[in-house]
Design an enzyme around this catalytic site. Structure first.
Site, short mmCIF file in Angstrom:
data_model
loop_
_atom_site.label_atom_id
_atom_site.label_comp_id
_atom_site.label_asym_id
_atom_site.label_seq_id
_atom_site.Cartn_x
_atom_site.Cartn_y
_atom_site.Cartn_z
N GLY A 12 24.97 -52.77 -27.64
CA GLY A 12 24.88 -53.30 -29.00
C GLY A 12 24.81 -52.15 -29.99
O GLY A 12 25.13 -51.00 -29.67
N GLY A 46 24.17 -61.08 -42.30
CA GLY A 46 23.62 -60.79 -43.63
C GLY A 46 23.83 -59.38 -44.14
O GLY A 46 24.34 -59.16 -45.24
N GLY A 47 23.41 -58.37 -43.37
CA GLY A 47 23.62 -57.01 -43.82
C GLY A 47 22.54 -56.04 -43.40
O GLY A 47 21.60 -56.40 -42.68
N HIS A 227 13.56 -68.09 -37.69
CA HIS A 227 14.41 -68.04 -38.89
C HIS A 227 14.38 -69.40 -39.57
O HIS A 227 14.50 -70.43 -38.90
CB HIS A 227 15.84 -67.67 -38.51
N ARG A 243 21.22 -67.88 -48.85
CA ARG A 243 20.23 -67.98 -49.94
C ARG A 243 20.35 -66.77 -50.86
O ARG A 243 20.16 -66.87 -52.07
CB ARG A 243 18.82 -68.10 -49.36
N HIS A 334 14.28 -66.45 -33.70
CA HIS A 334 15.38 -65.61 -34.17
C HIS A 334 15.27 -64.15 -33.74
O HIS A 334 16.25 -63.50 -33.44
CB HIS A 334 15.42 -65.68 -35.70
N ARG A 369 9.45 -59.50 -39.73
CA ARG A 369 10.57 -58.63 -40.12
C ARG A 369 11.26 -59.17 -41.36
O ARG A 369 11.45 -60.37 -41.50
CB ARG A 369 11.58 -58.58 -38.96
N LEU A 370 11.66 -58.26 -42.24
CA LEU A 370 12.47 -58.66 -43.40
C LEU A 370 13.93 -58.70 -43.02
O LEU A 370 14.41 -57.85 -42.25
CB LEU A 370 12.29 -57.67 -44.55
N ASN A 373 16.48 -55.55 -42.22
CA ASN A 373 15.80 -54.36 -41.70
C ASN A 373 16.05 -54.13 -40.22
O ASN A 373 15.82 -53.03 -39.72
CB ASN A 373 14.28 -54.47 -41.93
N SER A 374 16.52 -55.17 -39.52
CA SER A 374 16.72 -54.97 -38.08
C SER A 374 18.01 -54.21 -37.81
O SER A 374 18.05 -53.28 -37.00
CB SER A 374 16.78 -56.32 -37.38
C1 LIG Z 1 22.67 -64.69 -35.48
C2 LIG Z 1 21.93 -63.46 -35.89
C3 LIG Z 1 22.19 -62.84 -37.10
C4 LIG Z 1 21.50 -61.69 -37.47
N1 LIG Z 1 21.75 -61.11 -38.69
C5 LIG Z 1 21.07 -60.00 -39.04
C6 LIG Z 1 21.31 -59.38 -40.30
O1 LIG Z 1 22.15 -59.79 -41.07
N2 LIG Z 1 20.59 -58.27 -40.62
C7 LIG Z 1 19.66 -57.75 -39.78
O2 LIG Z 1 19.04 -56.76 -40.11
N3 LIG Z 1 19.43 -58.31 -38.56
C8 LIG Z 1 20.12 -59.41 -38.17
N4 LIG Z 1 19.87 -59.98 -36.97
C9 LIG Z 1 19.09 -59.24 -35.97
C10 LIG Z 1 19.98 -58.14 -35.37
O3 LIG Z 1 21.30 -58.61 -35.28
C11 LIG Z 1 19.53 -57.72 -33.97
O4 LIG Z 1 18.16 -57.43 -33.97
C12 LIG Z 1 20.28 -56.46 -33.52
O5 LIG Z 1 21.67 -56.64 -33.62
C13 LIG Z 1 19.91 -56.07 -32.10
O6 LIG Z 1 20.72 -54.99 -31.71
P1 LIG Z 1 20.44 -54.22 -30.36
O7 LIG Z 1 21.45 -53.14 -30.27
O8 LIG Z 1 19.01 -53.85 -30.28
O9 LIG Z 1 20.67 -55.31 -29.21
P2 LIG Z 1 21.92 -56.26 -28.86
O10 LIG Z 1 22.99 -56.24 -29.87
O11 LIG Z 1 21.32 -57.57 -28.49
O12 LIG Z 1 22.51 -55.57 -27.57
C14 LIG Z 1 21.83 -55.58 -26.34
C15 LIG Z 1 22.71 -54.92 -25.32
O13 LIG Z 1 21.96 -54.75 -24.11
C16 LIG Z 1 22.76 -55.14 -23.00
N5 LIG Z 1 21.86 -55.56 -21.94
C17 LIG Z 1 20.83 -56.44 -21.98
N6 LIG Z 1 20.25 -56.55 -20.78
C18 LIG Z 1 20.91 -55.71 -19.94
C19 LIG Z 1 20.79 -55.38 -18.57
N7 LIG Z 1 19.87 -55.94 -17.77
N8 LIG Z 1 21.64 -54.48 -18.04
C20 LIG Z 1 22.62 -53.92 -18.81
N9 LIG Z 1 22.78 -54.20 -20.13
C21 LIG Z 1 21.93 -55.08 -20.68
C22 LIG Z 1 23.65 -56.24 -23.54
O14 LIG Z 1 24.82 -56.34 -22.77
C23 LIG Z 1 23.95 -55.72 -24.94
O15 LIG Z 1 25.03 -54.83 -24.92
C24 LIG Z 1 20.53 -61.15 -36.60
C25 LIG Z 1 20.26 -61.78 -35.40
C26 LIG Z 1 20.92 -62.95 -35.07
C27 LIG Z 1 20.50 -63.67 -33.83
#
Ligand SMILES: Cc1cc2nc3c(=O)[nH]c(=O)nc-3n(C[C@H](O)[C@H](O)[C@H](O)COP(=O)(O)OP(=O)(O)OC[C@H]3O[C@@H](n4cnc5c(N)ncnc54)[C@H](O)[C@@H]3O)c2cc1C
Length: 559
Positions: A12, A46-47, A227, A243, A334, A369-370, A373-374
């Site tokens: 991710g 969102g952003g 959420h 919003r 969320h 969390r705001l 910010n994530s």
């Molecule tokens: C619908 C939605 C909309 C959102 N919109 C916003 C927003 O607009 N602004 C904001 O700030 N935040 C937003 N968030 C929150 C934000 O998107 C997430 O917190 C953030 O993208 C998480 O990123 P990450 O890289 O930590 O994890 P992820 O993107 O969840 O990636 C996790 C990775 O780990 C891998 N993985 C997991 N377990 C294993 C395993 N056992 N072995 C190998 N690989 C594994 C997966 O394959 C994946 O590639 C949103 C969340 C949701 C649900």
């Protein structure tokens, strides 16, 4: 056995940002259980918050975040988040991210909840998607080795230090050991612990549970974000951007009810405040199911430009075109505020293990969390963890990884992968256990919590754990043995649900997203503290830790 100096688990935003930072400095690989561009980050709409204009300030962003966190966020880490923000946005722009712009060419920003300023940089409502794809292109260009659809099973430790990983190549049903100097966990959150969630199916908290089993400290697990606006029925997210672009919340009487709960910020109060308000209003109307998110006054052209995905999702999954009719919405899980405890460089309590993104808890979100910010956290702390891992790996010899350690960890998995008929469960199955676990979490460890319900939840989870222990694992050598992965994921989730429920039961106060109807007030005297969870001989062990307070002393939180 494969060898990489740094192994990043997770494709991710946090994992790919770490990879793009490290590439060229040390030999790096990214391992991901889903193809990286299908990671959950791609769903974010969102952003990314960052201070870009002269009218805004880093100090204001820090203050909004501290206040939003209900004073549980670590202020040292929040200062890093906010100060590094603008630089990372420009860095992503140079990599090719097509940020939405104003007519004068400046990067546009929108309002999200709890912010005193329109601070979120975005690309229409595809923000996560475009940054994820841009970063993936970068790491392919840089030649980072990617293991797509490989699943981390276990961290391998020698003398308390992480020195390898046992992984499962899903398409080929094969075990592999990867020897490494530093592991960065970027495995995302545990949203699938709840029946009502906006999270992808892959969000099963694997990394948190695997780190916990290996002895790492987890923190603040009782804080779970709900959420306010998810599509009634499916719980697909209707982004806060709706919003932010002017949407109203209306109850069954058609009234903008947020004036009763947060008269100054109205719909753009923080998520914990808005979710609780919606829950209360739902009880009053629409047969107790939903309230309305109204975009009808925003205008078709504006919706088409800024919220195309929101419109498409509403039409496709609720049969409602938001340009002409309000959208039925309800709150749902969320975001995972708690996670693997790290310092501001991503280092965990285990040598050789770093973490970044939603799997981690560097504590920039505290109790709430705001919005915006994530995503910022993933790129700011993904980059920092990448830099730190590269520096550590460069200056250290290969740690030992003995044959004995490898064999001991592989042995039980060999049995699981052995060819032969799959033992069927007659009376019980992973599916039943998962369903009961997620329903219990939504109903008893949700937006409003009570001591009694939490006690019942802990007891229920212990029973589910026993049932899980009696299940016959879905063995077999077939490619894409998804039944086996399901079984493993439910095991991870059960570990985490126990920490969330026990942590919530212990915390006898209300703070941010953790709301106890039997302790409705914040209690700084006793609970201005982090919860640390460690794995003990007989189950989890809890300790408390100090909150870093630099500039802002706790105050009453009003919006
Ligand atoms: C619908 C939605 C909309 C959102 N919109 C916003 C927003 O607009 N602004 C904001 O700030 N935040 C937003 N968030 C929150 C934000 O998107 C997430 O917190 C953030 O993208 C998480 O990123 P990450 O890289 O930590 O994890 P992820 O993107 O969840 O990636 C996790 C990775 O780990 C891998 N993985 C997991 N377990 C294993 C395993 N056992 N072995 C190998 N690989 C594994 C997966 O394959 C994946 O590639 C949103 C969340 C949701 C649900």
């Amino acid at each position: 056995m494969l060898m990489h100096e740094v192994l990043i688990v997770g494709g991710g935003l946090a994992g790919l940002m770490a990879a793009s930072t490290i590439s060229g400095k040390v030999d790096t690989a990214v391992l991901s259980k889903v193809y990286p561009t299908r990671s959950h980050s791609g769903a974010a709409q969102g952003g990314f918050n960052a201070v870009m204009g002269a009218d805004d300030s880093i100090e204001a962003h820090v203050f909004d975040t501290v206040k939003g966190s209900d004073y549980l966020g670590d202020q040292e880490a929040i200062e890093v988040l906010c100060s590094d923000g603008p630089g990372v946005i420009f860095e992503l722009e140079k990599m090719g991210v097509p940020w939405t712009r104003r007519d004068d060419g400046v990067i546009a920003q929108r309002s999200l909840g709890g912010a005193g300023f329109p601070r979120a940089c975005f690309a229409a409502d595809f923000s996560g998607h475009v940054v994820l794809h841009t970063l993936f292109e970068q790491i392919l260009k840089l030649g980072v080795k990617v293991y797509p659809e490989w699943h981390l099973l276990e961290l391998l430790l020698e003398d308390g230090c992480v020195s390898g990983a046992l992984v499962y190549d899903v398409p080929n049903a094969r075990l592999e050991v990867i020897r490494t100097k530093q592991v960065i966990l970027a495995t995302g959150g545990y949203g699938r612990a709840f029946a009502k969630t906006t999270n992808a199916h892959a969000n099963t908290g694997d990394g948190m549970a695997i780190a916990y089993r290996a002895g790492a400290v987890l923190s603040d697990m009782e804080f779970v974000q709900f959420h306010p606006t998810t599509l009634y029925g499916t719980n697909i997210l209707i982004s806060e951007a709706a919003r932010g672009e002017g949407g109203y919340l209306r109850n069954a009487a058609g009234r903008r009810f947020m004036s009763d709960y947060a008269p100054a910020k109205m719909e753009l109060a923080p998520r914990d405040v808005v979710s609780r308000a919606i829950f209360k209003e739902i009880k009053e109307g629409f047969d107790g199911h939903y309230v309305h998110l109204d975009l009808t006054h925003v205008g078709e052209a504006h919706v088409a430009e800024r919220l195309p995905q929101v419109r498409e999702i509403s039409i496709r999954y609720a049969g409602v075109d938001p340009v002409g009719s309000p959208i039925p919405i309800e709150p749902a899980q969320h975001y995972s505020m708690g996670g693997v405890r790290t310092d501001i460089w991503g280092r965990t309590s285990l040598d050789g293990l770093l973490a970044a993104g939603e799997v981690s808890n560097v504590s920039v979100h505290g109790a709430n969390r705001l919005g915006g910010n994530s995503l910022l956290e993933t790129v700011v702390f993904g980059r920092r963890a990448g830099n730190k891992a590269a520096e550590l790996a460069k200056n250290q010899p290969w740690p030992d990884l003995s044959t004995k350690t490898v064999e001991r960890s592989i042995e039980p998995w060999k049995e699981l992968l052995a060819a032969g008929p799959r033992k069927a469960d007659r009376d019980d199955s992973t599916v039943f256990v998962r369903k009961e676990m997620t329903t219990l979490m939504t109903n008893q460890v949700g937006v409003f919590r009570t001591g009694k319900e939490l006690e019942n939840a802990v007891e229920g989870l212990m029973q589910l754990r026993e049932r899980y222990g009696r299940l016959a694992p879905p063995r077999g050598k077939q490619p894409f043995n998804l039944a086996l992965l399901d079984y493993l994921e439910v095991g991870y989730l059960l570990d985490l649900c126990e920490l969330i429920a026990r942590g919530a039961l212990a915390r006898a106060e209300s703070r941010g997203a953790h709301y106890r109807t039997d302790f409705p007030r914040r209690d700084d005297k006793n609970w201005l503290a982090h919860t640390f969870a460690l794995r003990g001989e007989k189950g989890p062990r809890f300790e408390t830790g100090q909150v870093s307070i630099t500039r802002y002393q706790p105050q009453e939180r009003g919006y």
